[in-house]
Design a protein around this motif. Structure first.
Motif, short mmCIF file in Angstrom:
data_model
loop_
_atom_site.label_atom_id
_atom_site.label_comp_id
_atom_site.label_asym_id
_atom_site.label_seq_id
_atom_site.Cartn_x
_atom_site.Cartn_y
_atom_site.Cartn_z
N ALA A 1 -3.50 12.34 54.28
CA ALA A 1 -3.04 13.36 53.32
C ALA A 1 -1.58 13.17 52.93
CB ALA A 1 -3.24 14.76 53.91
N GLY A 2 -0.88 12.24 53.56
CA GLY A 2 0.52 11.97 53.24
C GLY A 2 0.74 10.76 52.36
N PHE A 3 -0.33 10.15 51.86
CA PHE A 3 -0.19 8.98 50.98
C PHE A 3 0.03 9.40 49.53
CE2 PHE A 3 -1.92 6.52 54.46
CZ PHE A 3 -1.38 5.25 54.25
N PRO A 4 0.74 8.50 48.80
CA PRO A 4 1.35 7.23 49.17
C PRO A 4 2.51 7.44 50.15
CG PRO A 4 1.06 7.34 46.79
CD PRO A 4 0.83 8.72 47.33
N VAL B 1 3.35 8.62 43.65
CA VAL B 1 4.16 9.43 44.56
C VAL B 1 4.65 10.69 43.84
CG1 VAL B 1 6.39 9.54 45.77
CG2 VAL B 1 4.92 7.54 46.05
N TYR B 2 5.20 10.51 42.65
CA TYR B 2 5.77 11.64 41.90
C TYR B 2 4.71 12.68 41.56
CZ TYR B 2 8.24 14.18 38.23
OH TYR B 2 8.81 15.18 37.46
N GLN C 1 13.14 4.76 51.47
CA GLN C 1 12.13 4.12 50.62
C GLN C 1 11.34 5.16 49.83
OE1 GLN C 1 12.61 3.50 53.86
NE2 GLN C 1 12.93 1.30 54.12
N MET C 2 10.98 6.26 50.48
CA MET C 2 10.24 7.31 49.77
C MET C 2 11.13 8.02 48.75
SD MET C 2 7.01 7.47 50.43
CE MET C 2 6.53 9.16 49.98
N VAL D 1 6.51 1.13 50.13
CA VAL D 1 5.71 2.32 49.87
C VAL D 1 4.43 1.87 49.17
CG1 VAL D 1 5.58 4.51 48.63
CG2 VAL D 1 7.75 3.79 49.66
N VAL D 2 3.29 2.30 49.70
CA VAL D 2 2.01 1.82 49.19
C VAL D 2 1.02 2.97 49.04
CG1 VAL D 2 2.21 -0.50 50.13
CG2 VAL D 2 1.20 1.31 51.53
N GLY D 3 0.03 2.73 48.21
CA GLY D 3 -1.10 3.63 48.11
C GLY D 3 -2.11 3.28 49.18
#
Length: 256
Positions: free
Chosen positions: A79-82, A238-239, A142-143, A91-93
């Protein structure tokens, strides 16, 4: 085993009541949508994704081991991806994690745009059904950088028409109708994009990921299409996912 895959009909029905939706669906479409709420065609694809994960990645246990968490912790972690994965250095999907795990297991990874990857990543995301999106865009540098890049991609005007994602999703145009389609608030309870993709698209008769949906928007707007899995595309996910933070995950979604 589809596991915790529970489609909350009440949440999805909310889409039908969304502003301007009366212009977006014919009566026949409405009837089809209501039927699909009970029998989402993507359920079969989710089951296929489960089988693929078992065959190529060692199932839920193999995915949890690769991510360094227990199986019990796996739903909340997904539930925290990406998110930033240290062993991948970026940072990845979730789909890119599956590619890396396939490669580690000696398999040629599925392409990000393949139906096999859509199925497998949809199943993997469905492991987190009923969890709330818990992406942390301040977890590390990175995030933070990915979120900033995603915001830039979302708001920057491109192409000959000078359009951006914001052109259709800014607060002042949300609810307007474009080509019979209401323009949604991507983080609303009715839409919650980050929590309801991968989803079955009625107009495409197929399962699609959020990044693939972004590409569809770019095509429609005559913009240069950003590649799946690129830093810019992951940052955009991410956004948009952050907009749905604390919304409950319900995979597969159902979209017009």
């Amino acid at each position: 085993m589809i596991g915790k895959k529970i489609i909350l009909a009440s949440a999805l029905i909310g889409v039908l009541a969304f502003g301007g939706e009366q212009f977006a669906m014919s009566d026949a479409d409405r009837a089809m949508y209501a039927e699909m709420l009970e029998n989402n065609p993507a359920d079969i694809m989710i089951e296929s994704g489960n089988e693929l994960l078992e065959e190529y990645c060692g199932g839920d246990a193999g995915l949890a081991k690769f991510l360094g968490v227990s199986e019990d912790e796996l739903p909340a972690y997904i539930a925290g991806f990406p998110r930033y994965i240290d062993k991948l250095g970026m940072v990845v999907g979730l789909d890119q994690v599956l590619q890396a795990l396939m490669a580690q297991n000696g398999h040629k990874p599925f392409a990000l745009k393949s139906s096999e990857m859509f199925d497998m990543s949809a199943y993997a995301k469905s492991i987190a059904n009923e969890e709330k999106i818990n992406i942390d865009v301040n977890a590390n540098e990175q995030m933070k950088a990915a979120y900033a890049l995603g915001e830039e991609v979302f708001t920057t005007k491109r192409g000959g028409r000078g359009l951006s994602c914001m052109s259709c999703h800014s607060p002042d145009v949300v609810g307007s109708v474009l080509r019979t389609q209401p323009l949604p608030d991507l983080g609303s309870e009715a839409n919650k994009a980050g929590a309801t993709w991968p989803a079955y698209r009625m107009t495409k008769s197929s399962l699609r990921t959020l990044q693939r949906r972004f590409q569809g928007c770019m095509n429609n707007a005559l913009l240069a299409v950003i590649p799946l899995g690129s830093p810019e595309m992951v940052a955009l996910e991410v956004y948009v996912t952050e907009k749905a933070k604390d919304r409950e995950i319900a995979i597969p979604g159902l979209k017009r």
